[in-house]
Design an enzyme around this catalytic site. Structure first.
Site, PDB file in Angstrom:
ATOM      1  NE  ARG A  65      37.939  22.659  40.290  1.00 50.73           N
ATOM      2  CZ  ARG A  65      38.218  21.127  40.255  1.00 50.73           C
ATOM      3  NH1 ARG A  65      39.795  21.070  39.962  1.00 50.73           N
ATOM      4  NH2 ARG A  65      37.457  20.341  40.454  1.00 50.73           N
ATOM      5  CE1 TYR A  72      49.282  45.161  43.507  1.00 48.87           C
ATOM      6  CE2 TYR A  72      49.181  43.017  44.531  1.00 48.87           C
ATOM      7  CZ  TYR A  72      48.708  44.150  44.113  1.00 48.87           C
ATOM      8  OH  TYR A  72      47.189  44.416  44.113  1.00 48.87           O
ATOM      9  CG  ASP A 117      54.518  41.388  38.581  1.00 56.86           C
ATOM     10  OD1 ASP A 117      54.108  41.777  37.302  1.00 56.86           O
ATOM     11  OD2 ASP A 117      53.870  41.453  39.576  1.00 56.86           O
TER      12      ASP A 117
HETATM   13  C1  LIG Z   1      47.882  44.396  40.602  1.00 54.27           C
HETATM   14  C2  LIG Z   1      49.311  43.966  40.603  1.00 54.27           C
HETATM   15  C3  LIG Z   1      49.270  42.379  40.998  1.00 54.27           C
HETATM   16  C4  LIG Z   1      48.068  41.728  41.505  1.00 54.27           C
HETATM   17  O1  LIG Z   1      47.085  41.616  40.432  1.00 54.27           O
HETATM   18  P1  LIG Z   1      45.598  41.305  40.848  1.00 54.27           P
HETATM   19  O2  LIG Z   1      45.144  40.974  39.402  1.00 54.27           O
HETATM   20  O3  LIG Z   1      45.075  42.556  41.533  1.00 54.27           O
HETATM   21  O4  LIG Z   1      45.526  40.195  41.724  1.00 54.27           O
HETATM   22  C5  LIG Z   1      50.494  41.860  40.889  1.00 54.27           C
HETATM   23  N1  LIG Z   1      51.597  42.501  40.243  1.00 54.27           N
HETATM   24  C6  LIG Z   1      51.547  44.020  39.887  1.00 54.27           C
HETATM   25  C7  LIG Z   1      52.857  44.576  39.623  1.00 54.27           C
HETATM   26  C8  LIG Z   1      50.360  44.705  40.238  1.00 54.27           C
HETATM   27  O5  LIG Z   1      50.333  45.860  39.651  1.00 54.27           O
END
Ligand SMILES: *Cc1c(COP(=O)(O)O)cnc(C)c1O
Length: 395
Positions: free
Chosen positions: A59, A112, A184
């Protein structure tokens, strides 16, 4: 870049793997073992106390998972990296690890969909105040940040209307207010954009998308300074949203072709965006590589390629037109994903913003008939012919 520093294409293949290659294997092994045994109790103690490298329990850490984290860390030019089972796993771990009741977050409206739910539903329950600004209104974002905040959370390009924010400018504003700046970087990938070099403290990915690239593994990863990453890792090891070793292996393997895939997707997306922009059935095309894009100049400055995602609105904005159009595409999965080698299409109502009501989507400026088109690595001529055929058949 230093002449001796390997370039991204080389790093994608080689980085992070060397110390994990077992007995001459040329590929990183998938270590499924849940725990790691020690004959020497003192060594076990040193590893447990972080004085010596090693693994204790799956973990917390795992060799295959660590090799994946290392590859992303090196490609993002970061001190440290840690991962989670999904993109949302790493985003929620980061926010809950770094924020406390009474804190304030400034972010943008176009994050997102899942991230937006954390901002609007979960953080307020812990008395964390969230201010969401119009995504490309830099003056307002700066003014809100200057009022004081602990985290400035950005995403660029955004999902699904591919807006672009000036990361260097906003990172400066964030730091002037003493905030941690998180970006992000899922849509751009380290091939097209380096948030840490632009001044961000943390760059994160849904590795599920472009990093893995094959739509066969979920994962999330965050990179930045040792001190910040350590805090996020500590929360993630306790909340238990651990990246699975098999997923880590698939992501690692997918990443070896990252440069090739992104180069092809950048090229395809730009060609398709130009094609759609000149098509009579298309109302509007959103792609940072187009001169007509509202933030094209910023994108040109901070990105080395404009990415594999574009979106567009069909004339006569209605969900009914979508019903006719989407099934006619032969080379596109209609699915809730992006960043794969196959082209993937979907309306935000069923994909990125499925968590939101139509009213909330409208408030974010996302029309119901918007189509997100995540370009794959196919030959662009075939994709254009496919789009042309489907467009000619709708009423
Ligand atoms: C898909 C996505 C997420 C979330 O990711 P998961 O792997 O689906 O949890 C976050 N930020 C962006 C820009 C995304 O496209």
């Amino acid at each position: 870049m230093d002449d001796k520093q390997p370039r991204p294409g080389t790093l994608a293949v080689w980085a992070g793997e060397e110390s994990y290659l077992l007995q001459g294997s040329t590929q990183v092994p998938v270590v499924h073992s849940v725990s790691f045994g020690y004959k020497d109790l003192d060594q076990w103690l040193r590893v447990a106390q972080g004085e010596e490298e090693g693994h204790i329990y799956g973990r917390n850490t795992n060799p295959t998972v660590h090799a994946f984290e290392e590859k992303v860390r090196i490609m993002e030019g970061a001190q440290a990296a840690t991962s989670a089972a999904t993109g949302m796993g790493i985003i929620s771990s980061a926010l809950f690890a770094l924020l406390s009741p009474g804190d304030r977050v400034v972010s943008i409206k176009d994050t997102y969909g899942g991230t937006n739910v954390i901002f609007t539903e979960f953080l307020p329950r812990f008395r964390i105040d969230v201010t969401l600004c119009d995504t490309t209104d830099h003056e307002t974002i700066e003014a809100e940040v200057a009022k004081g905040c602990q985290v400035l959370y950005l995403e660029s390009p955004t999902n699904p209307t591919v807006k672009v924010v000036d990361l260097a400018r906003l990172a400066r504003a964030g730091h002037a207010a003493g905030a941690i700046v998180i970006v992000d970087n899922t849509f751009a990938t380290p091939i097209n954009q380096s948030p840490l070099q632009l001044g961000a403290d943390l760059a994160l990915h849904s590795a599920t998308k472009f990093l893995g690239g094959h739509a066969d593994a979920l994962g999330g990863v965050i990179c930045g300074t040792e001190a910040l990453v350590e805090r996020i890792y500590h929360f993630r090891e306790i909340n238990g949203a651990t990246l699975h070793p098999m997923a880590a292996y698939l992501l690692l393997r997918g990443m070896k072709t990252l440069k090739l895939r992104i180069r092809q997707q950048n090229e395809n997306a730009l060609k398709i965006a130009h094609f759609l922009e000149s098509h009579p059935h298309i109302e509007k095309v959103f792609y940072p590589g187009l001169e007509s894009h509202e933030n094209h100049r910023i994108a040109r400055r901070q990105m080395s390629g404009f990415g594999g995602v574009l979106s567009f609105i069909l004339k006569g904005d209605s969900f009914a037109t979508l019903r006719e159009f989407l099934p006619r595409l032969r080379y596109a999965h209609a699915a809730a994903n992006l960043g794969a080698v196959e082209t993937v299409v979907g309306p935000p109502a069923t994909t990125s913003h499925v968590e939101c009501t139509p009213e909330e989507r409208a408030a974010m400026g996302i029309p119901e008939s918007l189509i997100r088109y995540s370009v794959g690595i196919e030959d662009s001529d075939d994709l254009i012919a496919d789009l042309e055929g489907a467009l000619s058949e709708i009423s």
